[in-house]
Design an enzyme around this catalytic site. Structure first.
Site, PDB file in Angstrom:
ATOM      1  N   ASP A 479       0.894 -22.695 -15.681  1.00 17.27           N
ATOM      2  CA  ASP A 479       0.900 -21.924 -14.439  1.00 17.27           C
ATOM      3  C   ASP A 479       1.586 -22.700 -13.315  1.00 17.27           C
ATOM      4  OD1 ASP A 479       0.288 -19.854 -12.701  1.00 17.27           O
ATOM      5  OD2 ASP A 479      -1.868 -19.850 -13.155  1.00 17.27           O
ATOM      6  N   ASP A 549       0.599 -10.905 -12.329  1.00 19.75           N
ATOM      7  CA  ASP A 549      -0.863 -10.905 -12.200  1.00 19.75           C
ATOM      8  C   ASP A 549      -1.407  -9.495 -12.072  1.00 19.75           C
ATOM      9  OD1 ASP A 549      -1.285 -13.537 -12.461  1.00 19.75           O
ATOM     10  OD2 ASP A 549      -1.610 -13.978 -10.355  1.00 19.75           O
TER      11      ASP A 549
HETATM   12  C1  DGJ Z   1      -2.461 -17.264 -11.590  1.00 14.31           C
HETATM   13  C2  DGJ Z   1      -2.208 -16.671 -12.932  1.00 14.31           C
HETATM   14  O1  DGJ Z   1      -1.158 -15.804 -12.899  1.00 14.31           O
HETATM   15  C3  DGJ Z   1      -3.512 -16.042 -13.419  1.00 14.31           C
HETATM   16  O2  DGJ Z   1      -3.290 -15.373 -14.635  1.00 14.31           O
HETATM   17  C4  DGJ Z   1      -4.532 -17.111 -13.563  1.00 14.31           C
HETATM   18  O3  DGJ Z   1      -4.132 -18.014 -14.565  1.00 14.31           O
HETATM   19  C5  DGJ Z   1      -4.722 -17.820 -12.241  1.00 14.31           C
HETATM   20  N1  DGJ Z   1      -3.456 -18.266 -11.702  1.00 14.31           N
HETATM   21  C6  DGJ Z   1      -5.635 -19.000 -12.408  1.00 14.31           C
HETATM   22  O4  DGJ Z   1      -5.707 -19.758 -11.278  1.00 14.31           O
END
Ligand code: DGJ
Length: 757
Positions: A479, A549
């Site tokens: 991430d 997301d």
């Molecule tokens: C952002 C990501 O896109 C989410 O799927 C998740 O992993 C969160 N970060 C966790 O902090």
């Protein structure tokens, strides 16, 4: 595929079955662009394409010939300041303050295959016969800077990969202020420009506008390729649609700051530039040093946008994505993020994993919150060891417990970041990117580690290596949850601060490369607050990326549709999440959430302890369906049929290489009362073949015949009418808002045409 040099006319012709690219040494010694488009016959001389005419009042002849001016010819790697007023491809600041260069042709080399780009992601060739590369050497006598323009043509694709290397062979330092990966001068501007833009949770919406006189551009100055604009642009003819017409796609194989720009000058030509964003960029090149630009892949087609996308998909699937997972169907996963966020215990995770196993899910992914003091976004980032209060037996122990349940185990990292409240920050407060004397923005309470510094990358590598070595981990979600601010590295001198954004991303690539070399069987999924770094650069390391997301099925139609213009379906990470959806609060049927998510790498992201037995049974069926068809879904030839950006209905399909199987996804956002009878024209089928048609997910709403010939399906269409048309109440499934269906088509002998699925 061939690259021919015509010595007399000093013309290079690169061609394969579908494209021709013609460049010439110009009368002033520079390299000119003569043609890029559909394949044409080779001939000894194309210099009739040089557009020479006196324009005394507006041009500045360079050679003494009043018909030739740099401002009016099409160039391959243009400089500013000597008659060409368009934005240049390259600009080099010299010791005396001048930015004028004169890169003249010296020689060429033709190489079988494709050389690697050191330290950078790039397409590759697998044999000497699947690609050929032309390298043109140019030289600026005054500074001693040599430029290598590289063009690779692939045998199987209407694609060129271009990049540039600059070497300082002079005796004093120079500063590169811009070095584009591609400069393409086109003879007219009758193009629509399509960009893929948005923001967090609404990435890669297609926006189309006509090219106009002047400059149109998109960029990123954030340190990653960004949610805002994707490093992928299409120039298409106004009449071009998904199935017909000319289009050129430009995809930058890079994950940092970029610029994509089209400039229409006053005689109607178009200059397209793409590469590292010159704003805030400056690279010092000392004598003997070299600078390699990222690569830009350029695809031409005359057969519409689907054909262009298919070329990108196939090229990237086979010549960019690497390693063990390249051609392998991807595991079906359950991710705990939307199920628990930071609030979990090991028992809870194991209970979810147990339920997932019962549904047939293959991989459990533990997301954020497993390490250090990480109980919220405020602390712990950077401390890559298990939180023993939550995971008493550590990651190793948890991985074993998952394995005992029959699940593979995957782990989330955010390697580039640190919380102020962390042991790493307390030990190395100077390891973050920050400008001395200035306060530093945090983003989600976190700072960006200075990946321009090798010792920082080494440290993170060691931490991750230890963990991965000790535990059985088969997947990593990498991430990156904030953009870069106060970009400055205290380890570098003042005149190298313009390098930090690029050095940062080189550090990211370096870490990726070392990890995938050490752990070649781990499947990497890239992520950056969803889709902020969904680019071709990262596909070289991580075969799949978390697209957004936003897991709402309706929003996902647009996100996945937009993403499919460039990126292979096997690379698009999609999950079925809870309803009401956590980002929008919208409630959608479980079948629609899955019907959207199937077209990509598939998984679930919800609390399986909170679903009913009936829903669990549906999930079991969905997982079984995905397992049965995932090769077709992830690696079939993908066609966009109806755009979510244009109407209430979206449709796409994927066809097996032999044309004997296809899956069609059909989605309608709002239901209609007493609506029309509808048909959907399909594509890519064998016209002569008879196909059995099954309305599979969910079933009982199909009004059409049990089978049709390919030509019927492609010309008349698949019947998509459902109970929304007329006033049906004959027991068929009631249609609804956010409805969807998957149709499975399978070739079968005509004698079976009355069979039912
Ligand atoms: C952002 C990501 O896109 C989410 O799927 C998740 O992993 C969160 N970060 C966790 O902090």
């Amino acid at each position: 595929m061939e690259i021919v040099f015509h010595k007399e006319s000093k013309i290079f012709h690169l061609f394969n079955q579908s494209i021709s690219y013609i460049i010439a040494v110009l009368p002033d010694g520079h390299i000119g662009q003569l043609y890029f488009g559909g394949r044409i016959h080779d001939r000894a001389d194309f210099s009739y394409l040089l557009e020479l005419a006196p324009r005394d009042m507006a041009s500045y002849p360079f050679t003494g010939d009043r018909t030739f001016s740099r401002g009016h010819v099409k160039q391959e790697y243009a400089v500013y300041g000597s008659g060409d007023y368009r934005y240049p491809a390259v600009s080099v600041l010299q010791e005396n303050g001048s930015r004028l260069s004169d890169f003249c042709y010296e020689s060429y080399e033709i190489i079988s295959g494709k050389p690697e780009l050191r330290g950078l992601p790039a397409t590759y060739s697998e044999s000497d016969s699947d690609a050929e590369t032309l390298v043109l050497k140019l030289y600026d006598t005054l500074t001693g800077v040599r430029v290598f323009l590289s063009y690779t043509i692939f045998s199987q694709f209407g694609a060129l990969a271009r990049s540039v290397r600059l070497v300082n062979e002079g005796s004093v330092s120079v500063y590169i202020e811009r070095a584009m990966s591609v400069c393409l001068d086109l003879p007219d501007h009758d193009y629509d420009w399509i960009q893929f833009s948005g923001a967090w949770a609404r990435e890669r919406t297609a926006y189309t506008r006509k090219l106009e006189f002047g400059i149109q551009a998109v960029n990123s100055t954030r340190g990653h390729s960004s949610h805002e604009h994707n490093p992928f642009i299409i120039l298409k003819r106004p009449v071009t649609d998904e199935f017909h017409g000319e289009a050129i796609g430009f995809s930058l194989v890079y994950s940092g700051n970029f610029l994509a720009q089209a400039e229409v000058e006053s005689h109607g030509t178009t200059r397209f530039l793409m590469g590292i964003e010159p704003f805030n960029f400056q690279w010092k090149l000392e004598p003997g040093e070299e600078f390699q630009t990222p690569e830009c892949v350029v695809v031409y087609t005359s057969e519409g946008l689907n054909k262009m996308s298919q070329s990108f998909h196939r090229l990237y699937q086979t010549h960019l994505i690497r390693g063990y997972w390249r051609d392998r169907p991807r595991p079906i996963l359950i991710n705990n993020w939307e199920a628990t966020y930071f609030d979990f215990t090991e028992e809870k995770l194991l209970r979810i994993a147990g339920k997932a196993k019962e549904c047939g899910i293959e991989l459990f992914v533990l997301d954020d919150g497993w390490f250090g003091s990480r109980c919220s976004s405020r602390s712990g980032l950077g401390d890559w060891y298990a939180n023993r209060e939550r995971l008493p037996d550590g990651i190793k122990g948890l991985a074993e417990k998952m394995e005992n349940l029959g699940m593979r185990f995957g782990l989330w990292f955010e390697p580039e970041m640190v919380n102020e409240d962390s042991e790493l920050y307390r030990a190395h407060p100077d390891w973050i990117l920050h400008t001395p004397g200035r306060s530093c923005c945090h983003g989600r309470y976190q700072y960006v580690l200075d990946f321009a510094r090798p010792e920082v990358v080494d440290y993170i590598y060691d931490r991750m290596y230890q963990l991965l070595k000790d535990s059985h981990i088969s997947y990593i979600k990498w991430d990156m949850n904030r953009s870069i601010t106060e970009c400055y590295s205290i380890e570098f001198p003042p005149d190298r601060q313009g390098e930090i954004f690029h050095r940062y991303i080189l550090g990211v690539y370096n870490l990726y490369e070392r990890l995938i070399s050490a752990f070649p069987h781990i499947l990497f999924e890239s992520c950056a607050s969803g889709g902020a770094r969904f680019d071709a650069g990262l596909l070289y390391y991580a075969p799949q990326g978390w697209a957004s997301d936003n897991t709402d099925a309706v929003c996902r139609l647009g996100i996945q549709y937009g993403t499919s213009y460039c990126y292979p379906i096997s690379s698009i990470g999609n999950h079925v999440s809870a309803s009401p959806n956590h980002q929008l609060g919208r409630s959608t049927p479980l079948w629609t959430r899955a019907n959207v998510a199937y077209f990509g790498t598939f998984g679930y992201e919800l609390d399986l302890e909170k679903i009913s037995e009936e829903e669990k049974e549906i999930i079991r069926k969905q997982v079984a369906f995905m397992k049965k068809h995932r090769s077709l879904l992830q690696f079939g030839l993908f066609y966009r049929l109806k755009s979510p950006f244009e109407g209430n209905v979206t449709a796409w399909m994927t066809v097996s290489d032999d044309g004997r199987e296809a899956l069609v996804g059909w989605y309608r956002v709002l239901n209609e009362a007493n609506g029309p009878f509808t048909r959907l024209r399909l594509a890519g089928l064998n016209a002569e073949q008879y196909y059995e048609i099954c309305d599979v997910m969910p079933s009982d709403s199909y009004f059409g015949p049990s089978g049709q010939y390919g030509d019927e399906l492609m010309n008349m269409g698949l019947i998509t009418s459902d109970s929304s048309c007329g006033q049906f109440s004959d027991g068929r499934r009631q249609s609804c808002d956010f409805d969807s269906r998957i149709f499975y088509l399978k070739a079968c002998p005509e004698r079976m045409k009355d069979s039912t699925c």
